[in-house]
Design an enzyme around this catalytic site. Structure first.
Site, PDB file in Angstrom:
ATOM      1  N   GLY A 234       0.826  -1.206   0.000  1.00 17.54           N
ATOM      2  CA  GLY A 234       0.000   0.000   0.000  1.00 17.54           C
ATOM      3  C   GLY A 234       0.851   1.242   0.000  1.00 17.54           C
ATOM      4  O   GLY A 234       2.074   1.187   0.163  1.00 17.54           O
ATOM      5  N   PRO A 235       0.244   2.395  -0.168  1.00 18.74           N
ATOM      6  CA  PRO A 235       0.979   3.663  -0.207  1.00 18.74           C
ATOM      7  C   PRO A 235       1.579   3.999   1.154  1.00 18.74           C
ATOM      8  O   PRO A 235       1.219   3.402   2.175  1.00 18.74           O
ATOM      9  CB  PRO A 235      -0.085   4.684  -0.619  1.00 18.74           C
ATOM     10  CG  PRO A 235      -1.381   4.052  -0.239  1.00 18.74           C
ATOM     11  CD  PRO A 235      -1.205   2.578  -0.382  1.00 18.74           C
ATOM     12  N   PRO A 236       2.505   4.959   1.193  1.00 25.99           N
ATOM     13  CA  PRO A 236       3.139   5.331   2.475  1.00 25.99           C
ATOM     14  C   PRO A 236       2.125   5.893   3.459  1.00 25.99           C
ATOM     15  O   PRO A 236       1.187   6.589   3.078  1.00 25.99           O
ATOM     16  CB  PRO A 236       4.166   6.400   2.060  1.00 25.99           C
ATOM     17  CG  PRO A 236       4.360   6.218   0.592  1.00 25.99           C
ATOM     18  CD  PRO A 236       3.075   5.705   0.052  1.00 25.99           C
TER      19      PRO A 236
ATOM     20  N   LYS B 178      -9.094   5.836  -7.113  1.00 22.70           N
ATOM     21  CA  LYS B 178      -9.654   6.716  -8.129  1.00 22.70           C
ATOM     22  C   LYS B 178     -11.053   7.183  -7.735  1.00 22.70           C
ATOM     23  O   LYS B 178     -11.421   8.348  -7.948  1.00 22.70           O
ATOM     24  CB  LYS B 178      -9.703   5.985  -9.471  1.00 22.70           C
ATOM     25  CG  LYS B 178      -8.330   5.673 -10.054  1.00 22.70           C
ATOM     26  CD  LYS B 178      -8.434   4.867 -11.336  1.00 22.70           C
ATOM     27  CE  LYS B 178      -7.050   4.563 -11.925  1.00 22.70           C
ATOM     28  NZ  LYS B 178      -7.123   3.775 -13.162  1.00 22.70           N
TER      29      LYS B 178
ATOM     30  N   SER C 238      -4.911   3.313 -18.548  1.00 17.34           N
ATOM     31  CA  SER C 238      -6.281   3.467 -18.069  1.00 17.34           C
ATOM     32  C   SER C 238      -6.960   4.755 -18.530  1.00 17.34           C
ATOM     33  O   SER C 238      -8.155   4.941 -18.291  1.00 17.34           O
ATOM     34  CB  SER C 238      -6.312   3.391 -16.535  1.00 17.34           C
ATOM     35  OG  SER C 238      -5.580   4.444 -15.975  1.00 17.34           O
TER      36      SER C 238
END
Length: 770
Positions: free
Chosen positions: A354-356, A720, A677
């Site tokens: 996952g992101p930071p 998103k 995308s």
């Protein structure tokens, strides 16, 4: 008649002065220097006595022997460093009767001690003198530092008491033995004591000669260094000083017997212990073998933490420490449930991606607390040396085990929760590939017999619960990724960040800043302002930093005397933190031709982006700007080809590619953009620009497009969707194959946004183009 005299006293460390003895020594203590100066002012007479313990810097009366020697100071010389070298001549024995003063120097009264005993001319005394001279002659012959002239000087002394004193002054004796000679007033007994000490010293030197001869016969001239080591060992054996090594070997054997190891491991350790038992203690290899044995014996071969299998308690701990992260919590509880039913279940290998700032590292610590195990963390970011994982072989100087076995030893348990942090940032160079070294560690079928290069024996890691963290799986080697169970942690919604800030971050930072809830409060509007205008991230790390920043500024005001309660709201943020740093795109203006809202995934969460298309008179050129990557450029060309193949269907002139130039631009040109995308978004923008029909500004879309007009699935739908919700979008067009991902989208987002599943470009035109 006994005469009592008063004179300064100088305590001596490790030195005994006898009557008739002329010698020099150094003094440096302030009391001793003052006493010497006082003696020089009077009659140059001073009382010299030994300390019972030479390490005592500031002796008192109880630290001094009562019997000493009255000496006359013949010469004094100042040395560098405030020390003084004194030459004294011992006059007579004396006993300390009264210590008159201790400050600023010792002043005492002493009484002369006279010799007693037999007539100097008696046969007993003469026999003792001869025995003493004979033993001393043997001593001088063997002693390397005594010359033959000393024997001539001693032989000329007729007085038996003085003879005993001079002989004792030339022996290498302990302070206790020298003091015993000094305190003995009976001449015959004093001579007898000196003879006993001489015989002991001669016997010791005889043993030394025997040892020297024994070693000399075993070596030749080319092995001089070895000779010196053997001599030291032989001396230790003769004097009994080698017992410590034997004690260590005995302790190792006892510990080895209590560990009950596998036969192969036990045999390896026993062989190493036998090897060191036949090795000189000062051999360079001895320390290597000793470290190796101690390393093996200190490992927790059989020490394991008992798992806390109370699922309710574990769930409570996980909820206390972290908000959300339901997938991770469910997986841990499932592991505990299986562990309760199947005791031999191997430790899971989880990979939190996952992101930071979303709590990957801290959740691992909470897992250890929930299951009742020790926690070990190893950061893999930038690690390029395979030896960091598997250790160095013992053939290298300074070899040590790898960080895995080092951590296992330090935590003292063989089944900790072991966190490999930042596994996606591991590197490789000429020193090896650490990622390949991890393959054995992170394979439940292989790590039961993990072999560290230094230890060279298998160690069972199957009970360890391995957890790895990564920001992305793209840079993790395939074989390594295949061994792990990937659990994806997406970014937090605004509401989740708000809850985390209220429940965890604000109380934590208020306490860390030394404040109390009566001095500061941060309301919900301020927290929302921090989330939306001062941080742009998927996690809450920057949010915590900004909360800490606010607390520090309030703490300063409190210290400066502002005692009132500081209530921080949204309007106070600019005063405390400065101008807003970020702004999110909002729905402004009207529906436009050729402008479409797209959705993108970034390492810090989802983002909205506008795709602009301009149709210009020209010759059919395609211009792409906005720092687009290769994949995105290919998607743009694919979108134009789709439009050309369906031009009549969309009401577009079929020869537009001959007479029109198409310019596709994505704003924020300084930011690199890539990925497939945005294919459907660019296609809709081109259709809108060529047909003159506007696109709904409140509709966002994402999806990869093919030449046949099909919409393919994408990743990062949750992030998103969060970006679309932040912007105020009311409808999001999603590839039909992403239907399964809608379950991960928070209910608060689903409530405000309509998600429409699309299969082909016609579906997107119907929903977005007016």
């Amino acid at each position: 008649m006994i005469i009592e005299e008063t004179m300064p006293l100088i305590p001596l460390r490790g030195l005994t002065v006898f009557p008739g003895m002329v010698l020099h020594f150094d003094i440096g203590r302030e009391k001793s220097i003052l006493a010497l100066e006082r003696a020089m002012m009077l009659n140059q007479t001073v009382f010299l006595t030994s300390q019972k313990n030479a390490d005592t810097d500031l002796p008192t009366e109880g630290d001094l022997y009562r019997v000493g020697t009255v000496a006359r100071v013949k010469q004094m010389l100042k040395l560098p460093g405030d020390n003084i070298r004194v030459l004294v001549d011992g006059q007579y024995r004396a006993e300390l009767t009264t210590l008159i003063q201790e400050v600023p120097f010792f002043l005492c009264s002493v009484t002369e001690v006279e010799d007693s005993g037999s007539d100097p001319g008696s046969a007993d005394i003469i026999a003792l003198k001869r025995a003493a001279l004979g033993a001393f002659r043997e001593y001088t012959e063997k002693h390397p530092k005594l010359s033959a002239e000393i024997m001539n000087t001693v032989s000329s002394i007729d007085e038996p008491g003085r003879l005993a004193d001079i002989i004792a002054s030339n022996l290498d004796l302990k302070t206790e033995d020298s003091q015993a000679v000094l305190e003995e007033t009976d001449v015959a007994k004093r001579l007898d004591l000196v003879i006993e000490l001489l015989l002991r010293e001669n016997e010791i030197m005889q043993i030394e000669d025997k040892i020297s001869h024994k070693v000399r016969t075993q070596i030749d001239k080319s092995q001089r260094d070895f000779y010196l080591r053997e001599q030291m060992r032989a001396i230790q054996e003769e004097l009994g000083d080698g017992a410590s090594n034997e004690d260590d070997i005995m302790a190792w054997r006892e510990k080895l017997a209590s560990l009950q190891l596998e036969p192969a491991v036990q045999k390896k350790i026993e062989k190493e212990i036998d090897r060191i038992s036949h090795m000189p203690s000062n051999s360079p290899e001895s320390s290597v073998s000793r470290n190796y044995i101690e390393w093996l014996l200190d490992l927790p071969w059989n020490d394991a933490s008992e798992d806390d299998l109370d699922l309710k308690n574990a769930a409570r701990i996980l909820d206390e420490d972290h908000y959300g992260l339901e997938k991770v919590k469910d997986r841990i509880l499932e592991y505990l449930a299986v562990k309760a039913l199947a005791k031999d279940e191997k430790g899971p290998i989880l990979c939190l991606v996952g992101p930071p700032g979303v709590g990957k590292t801290s959740i691992a610590r909470s897992v250890a607390r929930a299951v009742g195990r020790e926690f070990v963390r190893m950061s893999l970011g930038g690690v390029r040396d395979e030896a960091e994982i598997r250790g160095h072989r013992r053939t290298y100087i300074g070899a040590i085990p790898g960080r895995i076995m080092t951590a296992i030893k330090e935590c003292g348990k063989k089944n900790p929760v072991f966190l490999f942090d930042e596994v996606d940032k591991i590197g490789a160079d000429f020193r090896g590939d650490p990622a390949s070294a991890l393959l054995e560690v992170l394979d439940p079928e292989q790590n039961k017999e993990f072999v560290d290069h230094y230890l060279e024996v298998p160690f069972d890691l199957s009970g360890v619960m391995f957890i790895t963290t990564a920001n992305t799986t793209d840079t993790i080697p395939g074989p390594l990724l295949d061994r792990m169970e990937v659990i994806r942690l997406s970014g937090y919604t605004e509401e989740e960040k708000l809850s985390i800030a209220k429940k965890y971050l604000v109380p934590k930072q208020i306490k860390a800043s030394g404040l109390t809830s009566s001095q500061i409060s941060i309301n919900e509007s301020a927290l929302r302002g921090l989330i939306n205008s001062y941080t742009r991230e998927s996690g809450v790390r920057s949010l915590e930093k900004e909360i800490a920043n606010i607390c520090r500024k309030v703490a300063r005001k409190v210290v400066e005397g502002e005692d009132c309660k500081h209530s921080v709201n949204a309007s106070a943020l600019e005063d405390l933190l400065g101008k807003k740093r970020f702004h999110y795109d909002k729905l402004l203006g009207k529906n436009e031709v050729g402008v479409t809202t797209g959705l993108a995934w970034t390492a810090v969460g989802g983002e909205t982006l506008f795709i602009e298309v301009a149709v210009l008179p020209g010759t059919g050129q395609i211009v792409l700007t906005g720092q687009l990557g290769d994949v995105m450029q290919e998607s743009a060309r694919t979108a134009i080809s789709v439009v050309r193949s369906r031009a009549k269907q969309f009401g577009i002139p079929e020869d537009f590619y001959k007479e029109k130039d198409i310019h596709i631009h994505i704003p924020e040109g300084a930011t690199p953009k890539d990925g497939p995308s945005a294919g459907v978004t660019m296609c809709i923008s081109v259709i809108s620009a060529l047909s003159g029909r506007p696109v709904r500004k409140d509709v966002a879309m994402t999806g990869e497009i093919t030449l046949r007009g099909k919409i393919l699935p994408i990743g990062g739908l949750k992030e998103k969707s969060l970006a679309a919700h932040r912007m105020g979008i009311v409808k999001v067009l999603v590839p039909e194959e992403n239907k399964k991902d809608l379950d991960d989208i928070p209910e608060t987002v689903k409530k405000d946004i309509e998600f429409v599943l699309i299969k082909k470009i016609e579906d997107a035109v119907r929903e977005a183009v007016i």
